[in-house]
Design a protein around this motif. Structure first.
Motif, PDB file in Angstrom:
ATOM      1  N   LEU A   1       0.788  -1.219   0.000  1.00  0.00           N
ATOM      2  CA  LEU A   1       0.000   0.000   0.000  1.00  0.00           C
ATOM      3  C   LEU A   1       0.824   1.275   0.000  1.00  0.00           C
TER       4      LEU A   1
ATOM      5  N   PHE B   1      -1.518   2.015  -9.651  1.00  0.00           N
ATOM      6  CA  PHE B   1      -2.369   0.833  -9.665  1.00  0.00           C
ATOM      7  C   PHE B   1      -1.860  -0.172 -10.692  1.00  0.00           C
TER       8      PHE B   1
ATOM      9  N   LEU C   1     -11.222  -4.791 -16.583  1.00  0.00           N
ATOM     10  CA  LEU C   1      -9.957  -4.565 -15.902  1.00  0.00           C
ATOM     11  C   LEU C   1     -10.122  -4.907 -14.428  1.00  0.00           C
TER      12      LEU C   1
ATOM     13  N   PHE D   1      -8.271  -4.389 -10.823  1.00  0.00           N
ATOM     14  CA  PHE D   1      -7.266  -3.514 -10.239  1.00  0.00           C
ATOM     15  C   PHE D   1      -6.783  -4.023  -8.899  1.00  0.00           C
ATOM     16  N   GLY D   2      -5.535  -3.697  -8.590  1.00  0.00           N
ATOM     17  CA  GLY D   2      -5.030  -3.867  -7.248  1.00  0.00           C
ATOM     18  C   GLY D   2      -5.459  -2.697  -6.383  1.00  0.00           C
ATOM     19  N   ALA D   3      -5.051  -2.725  -5.103  1.00  0.00           N
ATOM     20  CA  ALA D   3      -5.473  -1.702  -4.153  1.00  0.00           C
ATOM     21  C   ALA D   3      -4.732  -0.384  -4.354  1.00  0.00           C
ATOM     22  N   GLY D   4      -3.654  -0.402  -5.103  1.00  0.00           N
ATOM     23  CA  GLY D   4      -2.886   0.821  -5.330  1.00  0.00           C
ATOM     24  C   GLY D   4      -1.759   0.983  -4.326  1.00  0.00           C
TER      25      GLY D   4
END
Lengths: 111, 115
Positions: free
Chosen positions: A8, A88, A99, A101-104
């Motif tokens: 994160l 991301f 798409l 996405f990951g958590a960023g």
């Protein structure tokens, strides 16, 4: 199911290299992407890599893909304060244009 | 060259109120999507559309409705707002490149607070 994971937070000194990591679970992913989100803004595509490639370089950005380990990384050389943003990781596996996405990862660049 | 336009940029709602988040694109893309962004959870897909008249649910559709009467517009309706819907909402339009790669464009986001 499909899942994309990222750490994160990352803090680096200006001028150093930043490496942001991502893992994904979908072995049928055809493309993997890195998006950048600056404060108060939407997402902008930084770069992408096709799943049969190991590496892609674009100016200060280097993307490495380890398909066996399902691991993707983004290296930013000579990190600047303007690189401070959320990054991301995302993947797509064809179909309708979906798409995942990951958590960023929030990148903080300090002097 | 507007791209994807979302309105409003900010909104505060009381619990139980309804409202519509607007999204318009001028790129003639067939595909449009709504995501919500929450801290530590990234972007989660709410609803999507593959063309006018066609919509489907994403990962977190409960409490939201969509319709797609035109290619350009894809509004997101909150039927009865709840504090759990406090989030930043992003609309995206995209098109298939023919190689499997997705070319997606995002709006600037709508920050919604439900009190």
């Amino acid at each position: 199911g499909e899942d994309v994971e990222q750490s994160l937070f990352l803090s680096v000194r200006e001028g150093d290299s930043s490496v942001i990591n991502c893992t994904y679970t979908d072995s049928s992913s055809t493309y993997l992407y890195w998006y950048k989100q600056e404060p108060g803004a939407g997402l902008q595509l930084l770069t992408y890599i096709f799943s049969n490639m190991d590496m892609k370089q674009d100016q200060r950005l280097t993307v490495l893909l380890n398909k066996k380990d399902k691991h993707l990384s983004l290296r930013i050389a000579d990190t600047q304060t303007g690189d401070s943003a959320i990054y991301f990781c995302a993947e797509s596996s064809g179909g309708y244009n979906k798409l995942i996405f990951g958590a960023g990862t929030r990148l903080a660049v300090h002097p | 060259n507007a791209g994807v336009t979302q309105t409003p940029k900010f909104q505060v709602l009381k619990t139980g109120q309804s409202m519509t988040l607007q999204c318009a694109q001028d790129m003639n893309h067939e595909y449009m999507s709504w995501y919500r962004q929450d801290p530590g959870m990234g972007l989660r897909l709410i609803h999507y559309s593959v063309g006018a008249g066609i919509t489907d649910q994403g990962e977190v559709p409960n409490g939201y409705n969509v319709s797609r009467s035109t290619t350009e517009d894809f509004p997101l309706r909150l039927l009865s707002a709840a504090p759990s819907q406090t989030s930043v909402y992003f609309c995206a339009s995209s098109y298939p490149t023919g190689t499997g790669r997705i070319e997606a464009f995002f709006g600037q986001g709508t920050r919604l607070t439900v009190v």
